[in-house]
Design an enzyme around this catalytic site. Structure first.
Site, PDB file in Angstrom:
ATOM      1  N   ASN A 109      35.364  34.182  38.787  1.00  0.00           N
ATOM      2  CA  ASN A 109      35.566  33.329  39.616  1.00  0.00           C
ATOM      3  C   ASN A 109      36.153  32.016  39.251  1.00  0.00           C
ATOM      4  OD1 ASN A 109      34.314  35.230  41.388  1.00  0.00           O
ATOM      5  ND2 ASN A 109      32.379  34.244  41.501  1.00  0.00           N
ATOM      6  N   VAL A 110      36.933  31.444  40.070  1.00  0.00           N
ATOM      7  CA  VAL A 110      37.377  30.237  39.597  1.00  0.00           C
ATOM      8  C   VAL A 110      36.885  28.961  40.396  1.00  0.00           C
ATOM      9  CG1 VAL A 110      39.881  31.422  38.997  1.00  0.00           C
ATOM     10  CG2 VAL A 110      39.384  30.578  41.402  1.00  0.00           C
ATOM     11  N   HIS A 126      39.089  33.865  34.456  1.00  0.00           N
ATOM     12  CA  HIS A 126      40.654  33.806  35.272  1.00  0.00           C
ATOM     13  C   HIS A 126      41.028  32.276  35.599  1.00  0.00           C
ATOM     14  CE1 HIS A 126      40.147  38.222  36.958  1.00  0.00           C
ATOM     15  NE2 HIS A 126      40.462  38.186  35.486  1.00  0.00           N
ATOM     16  N   CYS A 134      51.163  22.708  33.844  1.00  0.00           N
ATOM     17  CA  CYS A 134      52.616  22.483  33.855  1.00  0.00           C
ATOM     18  C   CYS A 134      53.077  23.640  33.473  1.00  0.00           C
ATOM     19  CB  CYS A 134      53.263  21.300  33.180  1.00  0.00           C
ATOM     20  SG  CYS A 134      54.782  21.085  33.134  1.00  0.00           S
ATOM     21  N   CYS A 137      55.788  22.286  30.112  1.00  0.00           N
ATOM     22  CA  CYS A 137      55.107  21.858  29.027  1.00  0.00           C
ATOM     23  C   CYS A 137      53.534  22.355  28.721  1.00  0.00           C
ATOM     24  CB  CYS A 137      55.048  20.151  28.821  1.00  0.00           C
ATOM     25  SG  CYS A 137      53.803  19.245  29.791  1.00  0.00           S
ATOM     26  N   THR A 195      31.415  42.108  42.197  1.00  0.00           N
ATOM     27  CA  THR A 195      32.736  42.189  41.862  1.00  0.00           C
ATOM     28  C   THR A 195      33.246  43.854  42.395  1.00  0.00           C
ATOM     29  OG1 THR A 195      34.587  42.498  40.332  1.00  0.00           O
ATOM     30  CG2 THR A 195      32.309  42.934  39.391  1.00  0.00           C
ATOM     31  N   SER A 196      34.479  44.041  42.773  1.00  0.00           N
ATOM     32  CA  SER A 196      35.104  45.458  43.049  1.00  0.00           C
ATOM     33  C   SER A 196      35.353  46.237  41.772  1.00  0.00           C
ATOM     34  CB  SER A 196      36.037  45.275  44.107  1.00  0.00           C
ATOM     35  OG  SER A 196      37.162  44.487  43.436  1.00  0.00           O
ATOM     36  N   ASN A 220      25.488  44.856  44.627  1.00  0.00           N
ATOM     37  CA  ASN A 220      26.603  44.616  45.407  1.00  0.00           C
ATOM     38  C   ASN A 220      26.436  45.440  46.752  1.00  0.00           C
ATOM     39  OD1 ASN A 220      29.328  45.138  46.488  1.00  0.00           O
ATOM     40  ND2 ASN A 220      30.209  44.893  44.637  1.00  0.00           N
ATOM     41  N   PRO A 221      26.816  44.923  48.137  1.00  0.00           N
ATOM     42  CA  PRO A 221      26.537  45.644  49.271  1.00  0.00           C
ATOM     43  C   PRO A 221      27.265  46.907  49.270  1.00  0.00           C
ATOM     44  CG  PRO A 221      27.741  43.386  49.651  1.00  0.00           C
ATOM     45  CD  PRO A 221      27.375  43.679  48.097  1.00  0.00           C
TER      46      PRO A 221
END
Ligand code: BJW
Ligand code: ZN
Length: 253
Positions: A109-110, A126, A134, A137, A195-196, A220-221
């Site tokens: 996750n981010v 990730h 940038c 640079c 997570t998948s 996981n569900p």
């Protein structure tokens, strides 16, 4: 979901035993753990990105072809994240870290919600949604003053800024992937949460842990490619199951 899982059921004794005995724990989390914080997952029925395929937006070709469209998606997600908070699943993992001698939290996750919940050893595979990088640079900055409002934001050097996340076809941060592999190889319990498990190299970590002798527990569900070979598989929401687990192994939340 909660009614289907009962920790007092004798069937769950072995699972609880593994959780209680584990001294070295590694956890891999994905978008599902933040679903209960109101953040959309990428895939599946609950994923509002069924019309925005991550494979079509989260890559450099898409950015170079239409940077405004890619930026629009990320700015929308930043705005949603600004009003999101960690949920009981994030807090339970932070509590577990505090009582486990070695605890590594590897996340795809981010969103930074693990850190916001108090987890201190977070390995971000990730990148992070709140960082800009940038194109020219490579300089990184946070997003405080920079917003996408129809025009692609620029760096002081004139280069295009992009979100500081890892897109398809890009290498993961070297230190993060090294630490993630190391924790997976040396843990005695590996949790796979929300997570998948279809995006590599993250999806290979549970397998590496299993091959190295760890017990693998999935929460996981929905079933995933991990389910059929995991030692334990709990069908349910992370925000419901994780606090129950942490409480059951005698930790005050
Ligand atoms: C709940 C819940 C609740 C719901 N509680 N659960 C074979 C081997 C190795 C690599 C490859 C390969 N084939 C292709 C590749 C390359 C590619 C890849 O894996 N592609 C696959 C699609 C096959 N990988 C890469 O390109 C990676 N880089 C790389 O390999 O570098 C080496 C290289 C370089 C150059 C050339 C070739 C190789 C980089 C991958 C980067 C992924 N980036 C994204 C976007 C990040 C930025 C952003 O946020 O926009 O990362 S894509 C997206 O998917 C995001 C996620 O982190 C990632 C994983 O998704 P996740 O977290 O699993 O979410 P979902 O939505 O899929 O699943 C949610 C789950 O939660 C579901 O199961 C629900 O049931 C569950 N759930 N509610 C618990 N309440
Ligand atoms: Zn620059």
């Amino acid at each position: 979901m909660s009614s289907q899982f009962d920790l007092t059921d004798p069937e769950n004794e072995a699972l609880l035993g593994s959780c209680r005995q584990a001294k070295r724990i590694a956890v891999l989390t994905g978008a599902g753990i933040s679903a209960e914080s109101g953040l959309a997952t990428f895939r599946g029925d609950g994923g509002i990105w069924s019309k925005f395929k991550p494979e079509e937006l989260a890559n450099m070709e898409a950015f170079l072809r239409n940077p405004e469209r890619v930026w629009e998606w990320y700015q929308y997600r930043r705005d949603v994240l600004d009003s999101a908070n960690p949920n009981p699943g994030h807090f339970a993992l932070a509590a577990w870290e505090r009582i486990c001698p070695e605890f590594s939290l590897i996340t795809q996750n981010v969103d930074g919600l693990h850190q916001a919940a108090g987890s201190t050893r977070v390995i971000e595979l990730h990148g992070n949604l709140k960082v800009n990088r940038c194109q020219s640079c490579g300089a990184e900055s946070d997003t405080e003053e920079i917003r996408f409002e129809g025009k692609v934001p620029k760096c002081g050097c004139g280069g295009m800024l992009r979100p500081g996340v890892v897109w398809f076809g890009e290498m993961l941060p070297e230190a993060a992937i090294r630490e993630a592999f190391q924790s997976s190889q040396t843990c005695d319990l590996f949790l796979v949460v929300g997570t998948s498990a279809v995006v590599y190299p993250a999806a290979s970590l549970p397998e590496i842990a299993k091959e190295s002798g760890a017990a693998v527990l999935e929460i996981n569900p929905e079933p995933t490619p991990i389910t059929r070979w995991a030692d334990f598989s709990i069908r349910g929401n992370a925000g419901d199951i994780l606090p129950q687990l942490v409480e059951a192994i005698s930790i005050k939340l």
